[in-house]
Structure formats: structure tokens, C-alpha cells
Design a protein around this motif. Sequence first.
Motif, PDB file in Angstrom:
ATOM      1  N   VAL A  44       0.833  -1.206   0.000  1.00 48.18           N
ATOM      2  CA  VAL A  44       0.000   0.000   0.000  1.00 48.18           C
ATOM      3  C   VAL A  44       0.865   1.253   0.000  1.00 48.18           C
ATOM      4  N   ALA A  45       1.920   1.252   0.803  1.00 48.13           N
ATOM      5  CA  ALA A  45       2.819   2.406   0.833  1.00 48.13           C
ATOM      6  C   ALA A  45       3.412   2.661  -0.549  1.00 48.13           C
ATOM      7  N   ARG A  46       3.885   1.597  -1.198  1.00 39.60           N
ATOM      8  CA  ARG A  46       4.488   1.743  -2.524  1.00 39.60           C
ATOM      9  C   ARG A  46       3.468   2.244  -3.547  1.00 39.60           C
ATOM     10  N   THR A  47       2.271   1.722  -3.489  1.00 45.51           N
ATOM     11  CA  THR A  47       1.224   2.109  -4.439  1.00 45.51           C
ATOM     12  C   THR A  47       0.851   3.586  -4.270  1.00 45.51           C
ATOM     13  N   ILE A  48       0.704   4.030  -3.021  1.00 47.63           N
ATOM     14  CA  ILE A  48       0.335   5.429  -2.777  1.00 47.63           C
ATOM     15  C   ILE A  48       1.460   6.360  -3.218  1.00 47.63           C
ATOM     16  N   LEU A  49       2.688   6.001  -2.901  1.00 47.84           N
ATOM     17  CA  LEU A  49       3.834   6.826  -3.308  1.00 47.84           C
ATOM     18  C   LEU A  49       3.884   6.965  -4.828  1.00 47.84           C
ATOM     19  N   ASP A  50       3.730   5.852  -5.534  1.00 46.05           N
ATOM     20  CA  ASP A  50       3.782   5.897  -6.999  1.00 46.05           C
ATOM     21  C   ASP A  50       2.624   6.704  -7.575  1.00 46.05           C
ATOM     22  N   ALA A  51       1.455   6.594  -6.945  1.00 45.46           N
ATOM     23  CA  ALA A  51       0.283   7.342  -7.410  1.00 45.46           C
ATOM     24  C   ALA A  51       0.489   8.845  -7.272  1.00 45.46           C
ATOM     25  N   HIS A  52       1.355   9.244  -6.344  1.00 43.36           N
ATOM     26  CA  HIS A  52       1.642  10.662  -6.134  1.00 43.36           C
ATOM     27  C   HIS A  52       2.963  11.092  -6.778  1.00 43.36           C
ATOM     28  N   GLY A  53       3.491  10.241  -7.636  1.00 38.17           N
ATOM     29  CA  GLY A  53       4.709  10.581  -8.355  1.00 38.17           C
ATOM     30  C   GLY A  53       5.976  10.523  -7.524  1.00 38.17           C
ATOM     31  N   LEU A  54       5.918   9.889  -6.361  1.00 32.29           N
ATOM     32  CA  LEU A  54       7.081   9.829  -5.473  1.00 32.29           C
ATOM     33  C   LEU A  54       7.828   8.505  -5.671  1.00 32.29           C
ATOM     34  N   HIS A  55       8.245   8.282  -6.902  1.00 30.43           N
ATOM     35  CA  HIS A  55       8.890   7.009  -7.235  1.00 30.43           C
ATOM     36  C   HIS A  55      10.260   6.873  -6.575  1.00 30.43           C
ATOM     37  N   GLY A  56      10.883   7.989  -6.236  1.00 32.33           N
ATOM     38  CA  GLY A  56      12.209   7.946  -5.637  1.00 32.33           C
ATOM     39  C   GLY A  56      12.211   7.685  -4.144  1.00 32.33           C
ATOM     40  N   VAL A  57      11.032   7.714  -3.516  1.00 38.04           N
ATOM     41  CA  VAL A  57      10.939   7.443  -2.073  1.00 38.04           C
ATOM     42  C   VAL A  57      10.881   5.935  -1.862  1.00 38.04           C
ATOM     43  N   ARG A  58      11.814   5.406  -1.093  1.00 35.02           N
ATOM     44  CA  ARG A  58      11.873   3.963  -0.859  1.00 35.02           C
ATOM     45  C   ARG A  58      10.959   3.566   0.301  1.00 35.02           C
ATOM     46  N   VAL A  59      10.620   2.300   0.331  1.00 33.44           N
ATOM     47  CA  VAL A  59       9.870   1.716   1.444  1.00 33.44           C
ATOM     48  C   VAL A  59      10.710   0.579   1.995  1.00 33.44           C
ATOM     49  N   GLU A  60      11.059   0.677   3.282  1.00 34.23           N
ATOM     50  CA  GLU A  60      11.943  -0.318   3.880  1.00 34.23           C
ATOM     51  C   GLU A  60      11.388  -0.810   5.215  1.00 34.23           C
ATOM     52  N   PRO A  61      11.683  -2.073   5.573  1.00 32.08           N
ATOM     53  CA  PRO A  61      11.292  -2.562   6.906  1.00 32.08           C
ATOM     54  C   PRO A  61      12.307  -2.102   7.951  1.00 32.08           C
ATOM     55  N   VAL A  62      11.846  -1.937   9.175  1.00 28.17           N
ATOM     56  CA  VAL A  62      12.715  -1.549  10.276  1.00 28.17           C
ATOM     57  C   VAL A  62      12.335  -2.411  11.483  1.00 28.17           C
ATOM     58  N   PRO A  63      13.313  -2.870  12.262  1.00 31.10           N
ATOM     59  CA  PRO A  63      12.997  -3.743  13.404  1.00 31.10           C
ATOM     60  C   PRO A  63      12.139  -3.033  14.448  1.00 31.10           C
ATOM     61  N   GLY A  64      11.442  -3.823  15.241  1.00 34.94           N
ATOM     62  CA  GLY A  64      10.658  -3.279  16.338  1.00 34.94           C
ATOM     63  C   GLY A  64       9.174  -3.219  16.026  1.00 34.94           C
ATOM     64  N   ALA A  65       8.412  -2.790  17.022  1.00 32.46           N
ATOM     65  CA  ALA A  65       6.967  -2.619  16.875  1.00 32.46           C
ATOM     66  C   ALA A  65       6.621  -1.145  17.007  1.00 32.46           C
ATOM     67  N   LEU A  66       5.794  -0.657  16.109  1.00 30.72           N
ATOM     68  CA  LEU A  66       5.406   0.756  16.069  1.00 30.72           C
ATOM     69  C   LEU A  66       6.630   1.674  16.008  1.00 30.72           C
ATOM     70  N   THR A  67       7.628   1.236  15.267  1.00 26.51           N
ATOM     71  CA  THR A  67       8.827   2.049  15.019  1.00 26.51           C
ATOM     72  C   THR A  67       8.733   2.731  13.661  1.00 26.51           C
ATOM     73  N   ASP A  68       7.547   2.739  13.086  1.00 26.26           N
ATOM     74  CA  ASP A  68       7.317   3.291  11.750  1.00 26.26           C
ATOM     75  C   ASP A  68       7.614   4.788  11.731  1.00 26.26           C
ATOM     76  N   HIS A  69       8.244   5.253  10.663  1.00 23.44           N
ATOM     77  CA  HIS A  69       8.515   6.683  10.514  1.00 23.44           C
ATOM     78  C   HIS A  69       8.930   7.000   9.083  1.00 23.44           C
ATOM     79  N   TYR A  70       8.873   8.273   8.760  1.00 23.73           N
ATOM     80  CA  TYR A  70       9.362   8.757   7.465  1.00 23.73           C
ATOM     81  C   TYR A  70      10.640   9.530   7.699  1.00 23.73           C
ATOM     82  N   ASP A  71      11.679   9.204   6.943  1.00 23.16           N
ATOM     83  CA  ASP A  71      12.969   9.879   7.043  1.00 23.16           C
ATOM     84  C   ASP A  71      13.079  10.888   5.908  1.00 23.16           C
TER      85      ASP A  71
END
Length: 227
Positions: A44-71
Motif C-alpha cells: 500500500v505504501a508503494r502504491t500510494i507513493l507511486d500514485a503521487h509521483g514519489l517514485h524515488g521514495v523507498r519503502v523499507e522494513p525496520v525492526p521493532g513494533a510501532l517504530t514506523d517513521h518517514y525519514d
Amino acid sequence: MTSVTFLLMIVVFIATLGIQFWLQRTYARYSRVANARGLTGAQVARTILDAHGLHGVRVEPVPGALTDHYDPMQKVVRLSEPNYASPSSAALAVAAHEVGHAIQDAKGYAWLRVRAQLLPVANIGSMFGPWIFLLGMLMSFNETLMSVGIWLFGAAALFQLVTLPVEFDASNRALAILQRMNFLDNREMGGARAVLTAAALTYVAALANSLATILHYVAIMQSAREE
């Protein structure tokens, strides 16, 4: 006055614990509810990013729970490993929220830029403000040091205040996108909204904690001045 502000700190602290418990419980509940389309948070993250033309923004997993963030520096949406691979309503809500920050960044959202500018001072304030205030107390209630500590900690509180519109806007964007792009049905949207609402309240609680602490510091300094 100091006893009143100390009691306020305790009340706010207990309320914060309650909100944290509610978030954990709400997140756990909707983490067990799979979305009808079977999409993961990463998809879903990848699809939304591409739909908004943000093809250069990567989506990566990060260890932990609720450690989600945008860098914003690395242009990466980092999703906690459970949300990255999970097809739950909670995972999609969190993923869309973090993508909301990426969209804010791309559009030059004003509050996001203000928060980024405040971050260095806020980090210094949250780390050193209370210690400088305590040092002022130990040095025969030195008002200069105590005032510096309060102002530094105030910078951290200001950062938390600016964070509120940033987080609320990201959640609103997320909910609108999830509905518009038909990632979740009406029943599943209720779960996504509950997760993001609980998460938003944690930021409100953090600000309330900081403000209560500042009031307590001011009351201590005022009491020392009157003695």
C-alpha cells in the motif's frame, strides 16, 4: 502552588499511560483484522507513493513494533517489520500515515518544515533543560540557571506543539487516500480511524506532559523567590 502543579503532573502522567494502553490495545485488535484485498503495508505504501509521483521514495522494513517513521533526509518510508509484511487494517493505516509525511515533504508542507527547523533545539532542550534546571536548584536556587532550563525545555514543548498539526494532517491524508483508492471498505476504515486517532492522542499527551512539567518548574522557582 508547587503541590498543585505536582498533582497536575501526576494526573497527566496517569492519563498518558492510559492513552498508551489504549493505543497498544487498539493496534493489537486491528492488527488481527485482515483487509479484504489482502494487501500488505509495504504494498500500500508503494502504491500510494507511486500514485503521487514519489517514485524515488523507498519503502523499507525496520525492526521493532510501532517504530514506523518517514525519514525526510534519506527519503525513505520505514515500516516496522509487522506492518511492512502484514495485510491488517492497522498496518495499512500506519503505512498510509507515514506516506502522508512523504507527501507533506514533497508538497513543502509548512508545519513539517518548521518542525524540522526546531528539531535540533528541541533535542538539546529535552536533553539538557531539566538537568540545567536541577543544577540551578542545587546552586541555592540560582534563578538564571533555572530560567535557562525552563526555556530550553520550553523549546522541546514548542516542537511537540508544532508536531500536532503535522501528525493530524498526515492522518487525515492517510484516511482520505485509503478510502479514495479503495484499499479499505467501510468496516475496515473504522479500524484504521481508531488506530490513527489513538496514535494522535499520544502526541497530545506528550505535549500535556511537557506543559505540566514547565508549570511545575515555574511554580518551584516562584516559591523559591518568595521565601
